[in-house]
Design an enzyme around this catalytic site. Structure first.
Site, PDB file in Angstrom:
ATOM      1  N   ASP A 113       0.837  -1.191   0.000  1.00  0.00           N
ATOM      2  CA  ASP A 113       0.000   0.000   0.000  1.00  0.00           C
ATOM      3  C   ASP A 113       0.875   1.245   0.000  1.00  0.00           C
ATOM      4  O   ASP A 113       2.031   1.221   0.459  1.00  0.00           O
ATOM      5  CB  ASP A 113      -0.901   0.028   1.243  1.00  0.00           C
ATOM      6  CG  ASP A 113      -1.931  -1.081   1.241  1.00  0.00           C
ATOM      7  OD1 ASP A 113      -2.235  -1.606   0.158  1.00  0.00           O
ATOM      8  OD2 ASP A 113      -2.429  -1.421   2.334  1.00  0.00           O
ATOM      9  N   ARG A 114       0.329   2.320  -0.458  1.00  0.00           N
ATOM     10  CA  ARG A 114       1.057   3.598  -0.559  1.00  0.00           C
ATOM     11  C   ARG A 114       1.798   3.954   0.732  1.00  0.00           C
ATOM     12  O   ARG A 114       2.966   4.340   0.720  1.00  0.00           O
ATOM     13  CB  ARG A 114       0.058   4.704  -0.910  1.00  0.00           C
ATOM     14  CG  ARG A 114       0.634   6.107  -0.956  1.00  0.00           C
ATOM     15  CD  ARG A 114      -0.494   7.121  -0.993  1.00  0.00           C
ATOM     16  NE  ARG A 114      -1.261   7.105   0.251  1.00  0.00           N
ATOM     17  CZ  ARG A 114      -2.588   7.241   0.326  1.00  0.00           C
ATOM     18  NH1 ARG A 114      -3.297   7.363  -0.771  1.00  0.00           N
ATOM     19  NH2 ARG A 114      -3.195   7.222   1.494  1.00  0.00           N
TER      20      ARG A 114
END
Length: 319
Positions: A113-114
């Protein structure tokens, strides 16, 4: 907030409009405030990612088949991938043909995830990529993550949680009952199985586990999700550092299971985590991909990789 997917007494008119009874999510929907926060974080990450660069000295591991790097928080995987591609291209020998300068078959073997930091694997050929993808999907890759959570200190030191996983009718990832696995969701997807083991490392800075342990598989520490969690959201808020071992690899898996257990990640506003804590505002959730171990796709030797921990984790784990 009320969950529009959990009607208590559906009317006959509603029943006529719904061709089938869809599974009901057991975790709450994202809070309304998360939409604006996530948009702001995405814009910030896009700006940071456009400036991101890496050098060969930053590689955690490299051989003729693989590259492993330590992705920072708030940087998109694609930017890390592009930077690695550039490094491999720029480091070619003088006089080498342009078509030979950079491996043309680079692939992302895993995604984060970011706002999740930690180990990313990049393969250098289609053959290696195919083998590693199969290893990930068949659970032959062992993964550990470190997470900083805020909530009521759990009564368990080790627990394995098994549930369903899928998108709600509004597109958000949610926890479903384990018995719902295989059932159809709105949009045509199905509920998939999701399993994570957790180990408490510290509570309020006091170390609990001294060494990484193998999780027991007895019935005393296995939670099979079949109903909504009963979480005391007004109770005492503790700082809990946990190590997570996901068996499956579902989107937002650790974040969802932490939310269900009542210990949402600090900064994870999408899953009820605090964005402000002790006078500080957090611009991303605190989750770090700590280690990967797997059979090398070509040599068949065991590869064990780990990364330096971020400051929020290392202060406790290194005591």
């Amino acid at each position: 907030m009320p969950d529009p997917e959990d009607p208590t007494k559906p009317t006959s008119q509603n029943a006529l409009r719904t061709p089938q009874n869809y599974p009901v999510p057991l975790s709450p929907p994202p809070p309304p405030v998360s939409k604006d926060v996530e948009l702001s974080r995405a814009m910030s990450a896009s700006s940071k990612s456009s400036l991101f660069s890496i050098s060969r000295n930053d590689f955690v591991f490299e051989d003729e088949c693989l590259v492993a790097v330590n992705k920072p928080q708030g940087i998109y995987c694609e930017s890390v991938f592009d930077s690695v591609r550039k490094v491999l291209s720029d480091s070619s020998e003088p006089g080498q043909l342009e078509t030979e300068a950079s491996p043309p078959e680079l692939h992302l073997a895993n995604r984060l995830d970011r706002d999740t930091s930690g180990l990313m694997l990049i393969t250098k050929s289609h053959k290696v990529a195919s083998k590693l993808v199969k290893a990930f999907t068949t659970h032959k890759v062992s993964k550990t993550y470190i997470a900083f959570c805020v909530g009521s200190a759990p009564k368990w030191e080790n627990i394995t949680i098994k549930s369903g996983h899928g998108r709600s009718k509004f597109g958000a990832w949610r926890v479903y009952a384990a018995s719902d696995v295989g059932r159809t969701l709105p949009g045509g997807s199905v509920v998939r199985d999701m399993e994570t083991s957790f180990e408490v490392l510290s509570v309020n800075g006091q170390r609990v586990s001294k060494e990484p342990s193998e999780f027991r598989k007895d019935g005393n520490n296995v939670l099979i999700v079949e109903e909504k969690a009963l979480i005391d959201r007004d109770g005492k808020k503790d700082e809990i550092l946990v190590r997570a071992r996901p068996k499956s690899g579902r989107s937002h898996q650790i974040r969802l299971h932490c939310q269900y257990l009542g210990i949402s990640l600090r900064g994870d506003v999408k899953y009820e985590g605090v964005s402000q804590w002790k006078g500080k505002t957090y611009n991303g959730h605190e989750l770090h991909a700590e280690s990967l171990s797997f059979e090398h796709p070509i040599t068949s030797l065991l590869v064990v990789l780990s990364t330096p921990l971020p400051m929020w984790a290392s202060q406790v784990t290194q005591q």
